[in-house]
Design a protein around this motif. Sequence first.
Motif, PDB file in Angstrom:
ATOM      1  N   GLN A 136       0.778  -1.290   0.060  1.00 44.16           N
ATOM      2  CA  GLN A 136       0.284  -0.055  -0.306  1.00 44.16           C
ATOM      3  C   GLN A 136       1.326   1.626   0.231  1.00 44.16           C
ATOM      4  O   GLN A 136       0.399   2.236  -0.447  1.00 44.16           O
ATOM      5  CB  GLN A 136      -0.868  -0.009   1.563  1.00 44.16           C
ATOM      6  N   THR A 150       2.260   1.599  -2.864  1.00 42.32           N
ATOM      7  CA  THR A 150       1.895   2.056  -4.214  1.00 42.32           C
ATOM      8  C   THR A 150       1.066   3.381  -3.814  1.00 42.32           C
ATOM      9  O   THR A 150       0.959   4.608  -5.430  1.00 42.32           O
ATOM     10  CB  THR A 150       0.308   0.896  -4.575  1.00 42.32           C
ATOM     11  N   SER A 158       3.513   6.460  -5.746  1.00 45.83           N
ATOM     12  CA  SER A 158       3.095   5.948  -7.454  1.00 45.83           C
ATOM     13  C   SER A 158       4.718   5.890  -8.105  1.00 45.83           C
ATOM     14  O   SER A 158       5.126   6.951  -9.197  1.00 45.83           O
ATOM     15  CB  SER A 158       2.670   7.175  -7.942  1.00 45.83           C
ATOM     16  N   VAL A 185       7.499  -0.014  -7.431  1.00 46.85           N
ATOM     17  CA  VAL A 185       6.173  -1.506  -7.554  1.00 46.85           C
ATOM     18  C   VAL A 185       6.930  -2.443  -8.709  1.00 46.85           C
ATOM     19  O   VAL A 185       6.411  -3.556  -8.286  1.00 46.85           O
ATOM     20  CB  VAL A 185       4.665  -0.607  -8.212  1.00 46.85           C
ATOM     21  N   ARG A 213       6.760  -6.570  -6.670  1.00 39.84           N
ATOM     22  CA  ARG A 213       6.134  -7.356  -7.185  1.00 39.84           C
ATOM     23  C   ARG A 213       6.686  -8.573  -8.425  1.00 39.84           C
ATOM     24  O   ARG A 213       6.939  -9.900  -7.966  1.00 39.84           O
ATOM     25  CB  ARG A 213       5.280  -6.840  -8.726  1.00 39.84           C
TER      26      ARG A 213
END
Length: 99
Positions: free
Chosen positions: A58, A61, A64, A69, A73
């Motif tokens: 959270q 993300t 930004s 990210v 991932r």
Amino acid sequence: MVTAGALLGRLLPRWERHRPADGLSFDASTARATLAAVAGGMITLVGFVVTAIALVVQTVTGVSNPQAVRRLRALLDRLAARPDRQGLGGAAAGETLDD
């Protein structure tokens, strides 16, 4: 030191057989309760780890930053794909974003 350990490993069981059985006694219900407590603790720990990862996702993300990210991932995908490190085991073993 190794010799002393080996000697104690041989002599202590013989010495304990001759002692009276005073003190704590263990049976199947004691072992069952101990294993249940350990399993409950492990489940709680997994819950905390999953919560921490969700908070990190959270936060990342929310910043930004697409590169962060993608790196997070990729790390989670690698952890899920490794058969020797099931689930979050790689993160617990010290795997970082730079690995």
